[in-house]
Design an enzyme around this catalytic site. Structure first.
Site, PDB file in Angstrom:
ATOM      1  CD  GLU B 120      -1.839   2.305   1.285  1.00 50.42           C
ATOM      2  OE1 GLU B 120      -1.234   2.967   0.396  1.00 50.42           O
ATOM      3  OE2 GLU B 120      -2.230   2.775   2.347  1.00 50.42           O
ATOM      4  CD  GLU B 129       3.119   9.072   1.615  1.00 55.28           C
ATOM      5  OE1 GLU B 129       3.592   7.934   1.813  1.00 55.28           O
ATOM      6  OE2 GLU B 129       2.065   9.463   2.140  1.00 55.28           O
TER       7      GLU B 129
END
Ligand SMILES: Nc1ncnc2c1ncn2[C@@H]1O[C@H](CSCC[C@H](N)C(=O)O)[C@@H](O)[C@H]1O
Ligand SMILES: Nc1ncnc2c1ncn2[C@@H]1O[C@H](CSCC[C@H](N)C(=O)O)[C@@H](O)[C@H]1O
Lengths: 360, 360
Positions: B120, B129
């Site tokens: 994930e 990110e």
């Protein structure tokens, strides 16, 4: 412990690169008035002298030093704020006096030693941010033997307080733990995983967050329920890094209010501009961050909560052991161990409280 | 650009070390159901297989993989969360199947290649990110030629929206600038320093903060006023870092609501669990973060505000150029350039809007 410069920049310096943040400091009237008066009521320290401003930020202290008549001011700033400082110096037509140097004070070199080191290095509860280390470094390398430190002295204070924050934070903590238990149930029921083994760790994490982290707070003087005591005094001219990297102190405080609740302790600091023994200030200036009705600063006070509160009475005596060290993970953060014995005025020894806190 | 590991840890990984943060993800029901169903409705992908969980966090996906019958699961986690994951695996009696390895996926070695990589890795608007880089690295090193990616596909969506946020943020910005002007006056009057030279820089800083930073928001489907379009499709089995480090797309969208206001664009993503061509999922699962009445996720949507709003009507066409790159200062953050031409249904070309945004 060697400090990784990149990490230090990411964690510490970065915020100082924003005008928004510099402005917050520039809007702190108590802070501004103190430095302004310290300089302009003691022009003899600046007139014709060389000055080093450690961490000049927007350049304000360097500019004032120049306006007070300094011959030369070295204004050192680690962040890109240096560019704004340079622009500001120029706009105020002081570029011949103030030289803005971008770099860490630890890394740069000056062409000469200076008569005055000025710096606004104080963090929450004085020592958070550990920026005084940099001032010490500057002093040992660049201050003339006859030089003066601005500020010249600093002290840290602790006092017993009352506050509603304990209830609030305990509530937050309990709500969070209740929520955790619903979460455990849901995760077991919906997803077949039993997470209860993590309860202890989660609870410790939340306890640390809600109950063991000191809180920024603006205390009202009425919330101070006993005599404040000094836990540290610093002579900025002589203090070493060793002197300031640990604070250990045993203090006593007597409760000055009848039938009150001891909810924890408040911590604050003040700094003084006294010049040096052989070259005293003409007018001493003090900058205090003590609880105040209308003289609050952006530093506020740090609150260390003891929960549940303990009933205390006028004349009860507190024996407090206070110890503060730097966090191993981040040398700019602090950890505090507080111990408190309560001796009732009646002579009965009531209770010993002990708790660890993080100043994050 | 080489990434300083210490800085990356301080800026990025640190938050994942808190159970509190892992819990937020574990409480995201849409997210949890999607992964849960993806695994348990496709047990054939897991039964007797070897699995690698990239960034196992609490260990949840590794545990499910084991519960679905995996022979061996390698659960790699960069932070100390690995210790909690290990405890959780043990408490659920899966320690013989799940091996928790603390370390960056880039640094560790496995004793074998795996049949499935599950992860994930999605950040805000999918790519914030930049964690998919790590999944690519894992895939190229550890996935068998016949292996399956969980999820297998991802796409990014953009749609025109209406929102009150523009007014709000413009207001905040204007208040901040008014305040700045009072500040200039005070500083000049009280402290003899003219700071007006910094006005432009301060205004740019505040504009960036209030108006050019994309906003986390939970959009209601009614706020979407035109057709959403895909700006990026990713095949997790074949995508390269080059493929994902830039997104450039020209899309069109027609307004589907009569007499509305175009206030900006919303961005979101979905991922799909389809298995691989030669080894399809038995039941395909989708995880979408699109605006929804009751299926919201912790990702919400990212909002890119255009201000002032432009009146639009049903049938008006938008030609949108969308380009997204990584921030030079921090490879995990993103920058977006949005261009939008409005063609009225009447045929009249109305306006071209252009703006740069930061996803911070
Ligand atoms: N080691 C170091 N070298 C150079 N600058 C430093 C430093 N440590 C901290 N600073 C800078 O010191 C400043 C402290 S804030 C004070 C700013 C300014 N003197 C004023 O009084 O308004 C910050 O801008 C920070 O970036
Ligand atoms: N390069 C890398 N190596 C190892 N772990 C990484 C990593 N990049 C990110 N992570 C970890 O990946 C996790 C992403 S959050 C997802 C956690 C868990 N799989 C769940 O679904 O609930 C974080 O815990 C983060 O620390």
């Amino acid at each position: 412990a060697a400090v990784d410069k990149g990490v230090d920049f990411a964690q510490y310096f970065c915020t100082y690169g924003y005008l928004y943040h510099q402005k917050e400091m520039l809007c702190d009237k108590v802070r501004m008035d103190a430095y302004f008066n310290a300089i302009f009521k003691n022009k003899h320290h600046f007139l014709g002298k060389t000055v080093l401003d450690v961490g000049t930020g927007s350049g304000i202290l360097a500019i004032w030093s120049a306006q007070a008549g300094a011959r030369k001011v070295y204004a050192v700033e680690a962040t890109k704020m240096s560019e704004h400082a340079r622009a500001l110096v120029k706009a105020n037509n002081l570029q011949d006096v103030v030289e803005v140097i971008e770099g860490s004070i630890e890394d740069i070199t000056l062409p000469e030693k200076v008569d005055v080191i000025i710096s606004e290095w104080m963090g929450y509860f004085l020592l958070r941010e550990s920026m005084f280390d940099s001032v010490i470094c500057a002093r040992d390398r660049w201050l003339k033997p006859t030089g003066v430190m601005y500020p010249s002295h600093a002290s840290m204070w602790v006092a017993p307080i009352r506050s509603q924050l304990g209830e609030q934070k305990m509530n937050d903590y309990e709500t969070s733990m209740e929520d955790w238990h619903y979460f455990l149930e849901d995760t077991e029921t919906n997803y077949g995983v039993d997470m209860s083994v993590l309860t202890k760790s989660f609870s410790e994490e939340q306890e640390k967050y809600y109950l063991q982290t000191s809180l920024w707070n603006c205390l009202h003087p009425h919330q101070v329920i006993g005599n404040p005591s000094t836990v540290k005094e610093i002579d900025c001219l002589t203090a070493t890094i060793k002197d300031i990297s640990e604070v250990r102190s045993h203090i006593t405080s007597s409760i000055t209010i009848c039938s009150s609740r001891l909810c924890g302790f408040g911590g604050w600091f003040d700094v003084h501009f006294r010049g040096r023994m052989e070259d005293l200030a003409q007018e001493e200036v003090e900058l205090t961050t003590a609880p105040s009705v209308d003289g609050n600063t952006h530093w506020g006070q740090q609150v260390f909560l003891l929960y549940p509160p303990v009933s205390v009475n006028e004349g009860d005596n507190l024996n407090v052991s206070f110890s503060m060290t730097r966090s191993k993970e981040n040398h700019r953060l602090l950890e505090v161990d507080l111990g408190c014995e309560i001796h009732q005025a009646s002579g009965k020894h009531l209770q010993t409280l002990e708790k660890k806190f993080y100043i994050d």
